[in-house]
Design an enzyme around this catalytic site. Structure first.
Site, PDB file in Angstrom:
ATOM      1  N   GLU A  65       0.991  -1.005   0.070  1.00 57.79           N
ATOM      2  CA  GLU A  65       0.090   0.030  -0.025  1.00 57.79           C
ATOM      3  C   GLU A  65       0.797   1.206   0.193  1.00 57.79           C
ATOM      4  OE1 GLU A  65      -3.147   1.039   3.339  1.00 57.79           O
ATOM      5  OE2 GLU A  65      -1.284   1.119   3.934  1.00 57.79           O
ATOM      6  N   ASP A 257      -9.786   1.879   6.769  1.00 53.81           N
ATOM      7  CA  ASP A 257      -9.672   1.710   5.177  1.00 53.81           C
ATOM      8  C   ASP A 257     -10.875   2.455   4.524  1.00 53.81           C
ATOM      9  OD1 ASP A 257      -8.029  -0.267   5.885  1.00 53.81           O
ATOM     10  OD2 ASP A 257      -8.973  -1.996   4.466  1.00 53.81           O
TER      11      ASP A 257
HETATM   12  O1  LIG Z   1      -4.851  -9.336   6.540  1.00 54.24           O
HETATM   13  C1  LIG Z   1      -4.297  -8.497   5.618  1.00 54.24           C
HETATM   14  C2  LIG Z   1      -4.788  -7.236   5.525  1.00 54.24           C
HETATM   15  O2  LIG Z   1      -4.620  -6.489   6.647  1.00 54.24           O
HETATM   16  C3  LIG Z   1      -4.045  -6.450   4.277  1.00 54.24           C
HETATM   17  O3  LIG Z   1      -4.584  -5.043   4.214  1.00 54.24           O
HETATM   18  C4  LIG Z   1      -3.796  -3.894   4.084  1.00 54.24           C
HETATM   19  C5  LIG Z   1      -3.514  -3.549   5.299  1.00 54.24           C
HETATM   20  O4  LIG Z   1      -4.515  -2.548   5.894  1.00 54.24           O
HETATM   21  C6  LIG Z   1      -4.984  -1.773   4.896  1.00 54.24           C
HETATM   22  O5  LIG Z   1      -4.411  -0.270   5.384  1.00 54.24           O
HETATM   23  C7  LIG Z   1      -4.359   0.047   6.587  1.00 54.24           C
HETATM   24  C8  LIG Z   1      -5.307   0.821   7.216  1.00 54.24           C
HETATM   25  O6  LIG Z   1      -5.163   1.004   8.520  1.00 54.24           O
HETATM   26  C9  LIG Z   1      -3.702   1.752   9.001  1.00 54.24           C
HETATM   27  O7  LIG Z   1      -3.802   1.728  10.175  1.00 54.24           O
HETATM   28  C10 LIG Z   1      -2.826   1.042   8.333  1.00 54.24           C
HETATM   29  O8  LIG Z   1      -1.561   1.560   8.444  1.00 54.24           O
HETATM   30  C11 LIG Z   1      -2.788   0.783   6.798  1.00 54.24           C
HETATM   31  O9  LIG Z   1      -1.843  -0.036   6.236  1.00 54.24           O
HETATM   32  C12 LIG Z   1      -4.459  -1.378   3.468  1.00 54.24           C
HETATM   33  O10 LIG Z   1      -5.261  -1.082   2.627  1.00 54.24           O
HETATM   34  C13 LIG Z   1      -4.114  -2.929   3.113  1.00 54.24           C
HETATM   35  O11 LIG Z   1      -3.287  -3.241   1.889  1.00 54.24           O
HETATM   36  O12 LIG Z   1      -3.968  -6.988   3.150  1.00 54.24           O
HETATM   37  C14 LIG Z   1      -3.471  -8.250   3.193  1.00 54.24           C
HETATM   38  C15 LIG Z   1      -4.343  -9.038   4.036  1.00 54.24           C
HETATM   39  O13 LIG Z   1      -3.817 -10.666   4.105  1.00 54.24           O
END
Ligand SMILES: O[C@@H]1[C@@H](O)[C@H](O[C@@H]2CO[C@@H](O[C@@H]3CO[C@@H](O)[C@H](O)[C@H]3O)[C@H](O)[C@H]2O)OC[C@H]1O
Length: 376
Positions: A65, A257
């Site tokens: 991300e 998200d």
């Molecule tokens: O289970 C994982 C899943 O968690 C992963 O998702 C990524 C991480 O979460 C998303 O963004 C987060 C939003 O909350 C903030 O606190 C964090 O810092 C951010 O990173 C992000 O969009 C996802 O890419 O995807 C894979 C799964 O296996």
């Protein structure tokens, strides 16, 4: 619609509201300096011997991300050195060569490059692909891995065709054309839906996949109508394909998200005049938050009931609500931009996610989040 059908116009919302060119430029340059090259309380970008990475300062890992966001910011600002460093690190450490997810990128790595997970997060791949296309068009292709255009096309091919040989799963559901939360599941994350990206993939992906991307743009626009609450406009973090919240693991509410949806519909409208529904929904989201104290933003059910838990990323939420003003025309469109303008970047441990969203909003509201097309 071809890529040529985008609006080709980029509003400078800050300027429309009376901020001067020099104040806007200073704000952009300050954000770049602080977020990429500031002190340890502000920076999230770290150059290294093998490139450079963006650190999720709250989780102390490097995420696809953040890397893809860093590349998108860099290409928009013509920062080729940082773009290339981030992409080099990504290819070297995050790319998976073997296993069920070969061809995708490991969504979480340690800063030393070792993988923390062997699965991808599709929001990273879609941002990588578009940032790479923009790089190809802005700077021209170089030697591998800087043959940006081919890297983007190959990645998109993997996203759709993975699993055809019985080796894993595509990132999109090929029947309903919706992006999945992860390849081996059958639900989605509304904030991953970027129809404005898919319109461009429909122009620049390998020819045999262009029809799919065109359909995916339409499907995602329709899907957002299902997943955003009809009165508040709020969407959950995870949702089923019928749009209802997926709360199996507690992600069925409006939280981190979800913030991105408001910004995404703003940019879809700016680039492609997505739909009038986007305007109404942006107005609803802004109206919901206009009643609240930003110091007291929380987790909410999508019909607007607050939990006791405070928002983890209130500055990110201020930023995306402002970005919605690319399309919103309600009584709070101006207020949301002013609130954002008067909010400094976030400092401290949790700054990564807030400041990525902050940067996207700054770019978008200053007319600097643009489609970079192939030169004629
Ligand atoms: O289970 C994982 C899943 O968690 C992963 O998702 C990524 C991480 O979460 C998303 O963004 C987060 C939003 O909350 C903030 O606190 C964090 O810092 C951010 O990173 C992000 O969009 C996802 O890419 O995807 C894979 C799964 O296996």
């Amino acid at each position: 619609m071809s890529g040529a059908c985008n609006t080709g116009k980029y509003r400078n919302v800050f300027k429309e509201l009376g901020y001067t060119d020099s104040a806007i430029q200073t704000k952009l340059e300050d954000a770049w300096t602080q977020i990429f090259y500031g002190d340890d309380d502000t920076r999230i970008y770290f150059p290294s011997s093998d490139g450079g990475y963006l650190l999720d300062t709250g989780n102390l890992d490097v995420r696809t991300e953040g890397m893809s966001y860093g590349m998108m910011i860099a290409v928009q600002l013509d920062k080729k050195e940082e773009f290339d460093r981030i992409w080099n690190w990504t290819k070297k450490h995050m790319y998976m060569h073997t296993g069920e997810n070969a061809g995708y990128f490991a969504w979480s790595c340690n800063p030393d490059g070792s993988k923390r997970a062997y699965g991808p997060a599709p929001d990273g791949e879609e941002f990588f692909a578009l940032a790479l296309f923009f790089a190809a068009h802005r700077w021209g292709d170089g030697e591998e891995p800087f043959n940006y255009g081919q890297q983007a096309r190959d990645l998109l091919r993997t996203c759709l065709h993975k699993g055809e040989n019985g080796d894993g799963n595509p990132m999109w559901n090929l029947d309903n054309k919706l992006i999945k939360f992860v390849p081996n599941c059958e639900f989605t994350d509304p904030s991953y839906h970027l129809p404005h990206f898919y319109e461009l993939f429909a122009c620049w992906a390998y020819p045999e996949d262009r029809g799919f991307w065109k359909d995916a743009a339409k499907a995602s626009r329709e899907y957002l109508k299902l997943s955003c609450h009809p009165e508040t406009g709020l969407s959950p973090e995870y949702a089923y394909y019928d749009g209802t919240p997926n709360n199996e693991k507690g992600y069925g509410h409006f939280y981190s998200d979800s913030y991105r949806v408001a910004g995404n519909i703003g940019l879809d409208y700016e680039w492609f005049r997505g739909s009038e529904w986007e305007r109404k929904t942006a107005n609803k989201i802004q109206n919901f938050f206009a009643e609240l104290d930003p110091e007291d933003y929380r987790r909410y059910t999508i019909d607007g009931v607050p939990f006791s838990e405070k928002s983890l990323h209130p500055i990110g939420l201020i930023a995306t609500n402002a970005m919605a003003s690319l399309v919103a025309d309600g009584p709070n469109a101006k207020k949301m931009v002013e609130l954002f303008w008067n909010t400094p970047i976030r400092k401290g441990d949790r700054r990564y996610y807030d400041n990525c969203l902050y940067f996207f909003s700054l770019l978008a509201l200053s007319g600097n989040f643009r489609i970079w097309k192939p030169t004629e």
